[in-house]
Design a protein around this motif. Structure first.
Motif, PDB file in Angstrom:
ATOM      1  N   ALA A  50       0.812  -1.230   0.000  1.00  0.00           N
ATOM      2  CA  ALA A  50       0.000   0.000   0.000  1.00  0.00           C
ATOM      3  C   ALA A  50       0.841   1.275   0.000  1.00  0.00           C
ATOM      4  CB  ALA A  50      -0.977   0.004   1.178  1.00  0.00           C
ATOM      5  N   PRO A  51       1.902   1.374   0.811  1.00  0.00           N
ATOM      6  CA  PRO A  51       2.675   2.630   0.824  1.00  0.00           C
ATOM      7  C   PRO A  51       3.363   2.958  -0.499  1.00  0.00           C
ATOM      8  CG  PRO A  51       3.107   1.384   2.812  1.00  0.00           C
ATOM      9  CD  PRO A  51       2.336   0.480   1.882  1.00  0.00           C
ATOM     10  N   GLY A  52       3.550   1.984  -1.359  1.00  0.00           N
ATOM     11  CA  GLY A  52       4.162   2.218  -2.660  1.00  0.00           C
ATOM     12  C   GLY A  52       3.182   2.711  -3.706  1.00  0.00           C
ATOM     13  N   LYS A  53       1.915   2.805  -3.345  1.00  0.00           N
ATOM     14  CA  LYS A  53       0.868   3.236  -4.272  1.00  0.00           C
ATOM     15  C   LYS A  53       0.479   4.686  -3.982  1.00  0.00           C
ATOM     16  CE  LYS A  53      -1.141  -1.409  -4.397  1.00  0.00           C
ATOM     17  NZ  LYS A  53      -2.348  -2.207  -4.087  1.00  0.00           N
ATOM     18  N   ALA A  56      -4.967   7.199  -2.990  1.00  0.00           N
ATOM     19  CA  ALA A  56      -6.293   6.679  -3.351  1.00  0.00           C
ATOM     20  C   ALA A  56      -6.225   5.195  -3.711  1.00  0.00           C
ATOM     21  CB  ALA A  56      -6.883   7.469  -4.509  1.00  0.00           C
ATOM     22  N   ASP A  57      -5.188   4.775  -4.429  1.00  0.00           N
ATOM     23  CA  ASP A  57      -5.063   3.370  -4.831  1.00  0.00           C
ATOM     24  C   ASP A  57      -4.735   2.469  -3.648  1.00  0.00           C
ATOM     25  OD1 ASP A  57      -5.575   4.042  -7.473  1.00  0.00           O
ATOM     26  OD2 ASP A  57      -3.447   4.288  -7.956  1.00  0.00           O
ATOM     27  N   GLY A  58      -3.986   2.976  -2.674  1.00  0.00           N
ATOM     28  CA  GLY A  58      -3.617   2.195  -1.499  1.00  0.00           C
ATOM     29  C   GLY A  58      -4.560   2.389  -0.334  1.00  0.00           C
ATOM     30  N   LEU A  59      -5.611   3.219  -0.517  1.00  0.00           N
ATOM     31  CA  LEU A  59      -6.590   3.560   0.521  1.00  0.00           C
ATOM     32  C   LEU A  59      -5.936   4.248   1.731  1.00  0.00           C
ATOM     33  CD1 LEU A  59      -8.885   0.384   0.492  1.00  0.00           C
ATOM     34  CD2 LEU A  59      -9.299   2.595  -0.599  1.00  0.00           C
ATOM     35  N   ILE A  60      -4.828   4.931   1.497  1.00  0.00           N
ATOM     36  CA  ILE A  60      -4.082   5.572   2.578  1.00  0.00           C
ATOM     37  C   ILE A  60      -4.710   6.918   2.932  1.00  0.00           C
ATOM     38  CG2 ILE A  60      -1.859   6.603   3.205  1.00  0.00           C
ATOM     39  CD1 ILE A  60      -0.543   4.302   1.670  1.00  0.00           C
ATOM     40  N   VAL A  61      -4.897   7.116   4.233  1.00  0.00           N
ATOM     41  CA  VAL A  61      -5.456   8.354   4.769  1.00  0.00           C
ATOM     42  C   VAL A  61      -4.337   9.298   5.196  1.00  0.00           C
ATOM     43  CG1 VAL A  61      -6.849   9.325   6.648  1.00  0.00           C
ATOM     44  CG2 VAL A  61      -7.581   7.222   5.509  1.00  0.00           C
ATOM     45  N   HIS A  62      -3.295   8.737   5.830  1.00  0.00           N
ATOM     46  CA  HIS A  62      -2.187   9.565   6.322  1.00  0.00           C
ATOM     47  C   HIS A  62      -0.909   8.727   6.367  1.00  0.00           C
ATOM     48  CE1 HIS A  62      -0.119  12.663   8.617  1.00  0.00           C
ATOM     49  NE2 HIS A  62       0.327  11.692   9.393  1.00  0.00           N
ATOM     50  N   VAL A  70      -4.618   3.583   7.074  1.00  0.00           N
ATOM     51  CA  VAL A  70      -5.234   3.110   5.841  1.00  0.00           C
ATOM     52  C   VAL A  70      -6.673   2.691   6.133  1.00  0.00           C
ATOM     53  CG1 VAL A  70      -4.362   0.748   6.187  1.00  0.00           C
ATOM     54  CG2 VAL A  70      -4.867   1.520   3.886  1.00  0.00           C
ATOM     55  N   MET A  71      -7.539   2.847   5.141  1.00  0.00           N
ATOM     56  CA  MET A  71      -8.914   2.356   5.263  1.00  0.00           C
ATOM     57  C   MET A  71      -8.888   0.827   5.216  1.00  0.00           C
ATOM     58  SD  MET A  71     -10.788   5.174   5.249  1.00  0.00           S
ATOM     59  CE  MET A  71     -12.434   4.572   4.954  1.00  0.00           C
ATOM     60  N   LEU A 168     -18.990   4.821   0.495  1.00  0.00           N
ATOM     61  CA  LEU A 168     -17.951   4.173  -0.295  1.00  0.00           C
ATOM     62  C   LEU A 168     -16.588   4.408   0.354  1.00  0.00           C
ATOM     63  CD1 LEU A 168     -19.139   5.198  -3.867  1.00  0.00           C
ATOM     64  CD2 LEU A 168     -19.386   2.968  -2.760  1.00  0.00           C
ATOM     65  N   LEU A 169     -15.684   3.445   0.224  1.00  0.00           N
ATOM     66  CA  LEU A 169     -14.352   3.572   0.825  1.00  0.00           C
ATOM     67  C   LEU A 169     -13.645   4.850   0.384  1.00  0.00           C
ATOM     68  CD1 LEU A 169     -12.942  -0.066   0.643  1.00  0.00           C
ATOM     69  CD2 LEU A 169     -13.559   1.217   2.687  1.00  0.00           C
ATOM     70  N   GLU A 170     -13.649   5.148  -0.894  1.00  0.00           N
ATOM     71  CA  GLU A 170     -12.932   6.321  -1.381  1.00  0.00           C
ATOM     72  C   GLU A 170     -13.552   7.613  -0.875  1.00  0.00           C
ATOM     73  OE1 GLU A 170     -10.152   8.830  -3.186  1.00  0.00           O
ATOM     74  OE2 GLU A 170     -10.083   6.800  -2.412  1.00  0.00           O
TER      75      GLU A 170
END
Length: 182
Positions: A50-53, A56-62, A70-71, A168-170
C-alpha cells in the motif's frame, strides 16, 4: 415398549443460535480460508504494498514517518481504519519504542479525525495477534479503529448475510484525509 433414544446429527443444529448466542456464519469460511499469510519479506502483503501506491489506490489516509493510516478494505463500519507500521512485523513485541509511540499517536489522531468527520458514539480499538486471535493478515501487525454508532448493526448481517455500509471507501478516505491536518 420404550423407544431407543435418538442422536440428532450436528447438521440438524447448524445455523441455529445456541444458549451462548452463537450465530453460525459458514459463508465467512471463504474469507477465513484465503491464504493471507506471507513470508518475512512480505512481497504480497497488502500493508507492505500500500505505501508504494498513490494514496487513493492504497486507501491511505495519512503517512507518518514509521507508520501509516489506511482504510480497511473489508470494513465493519464506515471509517474503519487500520494503523500499520511500514516495517513488516507480526508481533507487538517486535516493534521499536518509536514505532509504538507513532502507532499510538496516529491512533489518537485517527480518533480525533473520526470524531470531527462522522461523530460516532464510540469506538472499538484492537490488535489481533495471530490467526486464532482473529488476525486476517497475521504476518503484518495492524491496529483496528472501528467507529460505532447506536444501532449500527441491524438484521442484515444475520438474515441476509450482508453488511450495509452507507459510504464508499474512497468517499470516506477523502473526507478523513482532508480533515487530518485541520
Amino acid at each position: 415398549m420404550s423407544e431407543e433414544p435418538t442422536v440428532e446429527a450436528a447438521s440438524d443444529f447448524a445455523g441455529v443460535p445456541d444458549a451462548f448466542g452463537r450465530l453460525w456464519v459458514p459463508h465467512r469460511m471463504a474469507y477465513i480460508g484465503e491464504n493471507k499469510t506471507v513470508d518475512k519479506s512480505g512481497p504480497r502483503c497488502p500493508f507492505c504494498t500500500a505505501p508504494g501506491k498513490q494514496d487513493a489506490d492504497g486507501l491511505i489516509v495519512h503517512r507518518g514517518a514509521l507508520a501509516f493510516v489506511v482504510m480497511n478494505l473489508y470494513p465493519y463500519s464506515p471509517g474503519h481504519l487500520l494503523v500499520c507500521p511500514y516495517r513488516h512485523v507480526a508481533a507487538y513485541t517486535d516493534l521499536t519504542g518509536d514505532e509504538i509511540a507513532e502507532i499510538g499517536a496516529l491512533t489518537q489522531q485517527s480518533l480525533d479525525v473520526l470524531h470531527r468527520v462522522s461523530d460516532p458514539g464510540g469506538f472499538n480499538l484492537g490488535v489481533n495477534l495471530g490467526a486464532v486471535a482473529g488476525a486476517g493478515i497475521e504476518a503484518h501487525l495492524h491496529q483496528h479503529i472501528v467507529p460505532r454508532w447506536r444501532g449500527d448493526m441491524n438484521f442484515l448481517p444475520v438474515v441476509g448475510q450482508t453488511r450495509a455500509l452507507p459510504q464508499l471507501l474512497e468517499d470516506g478516505r477523502q473526507l478523513l484525509q482532508a480533515a487530518w491536518d485541520e
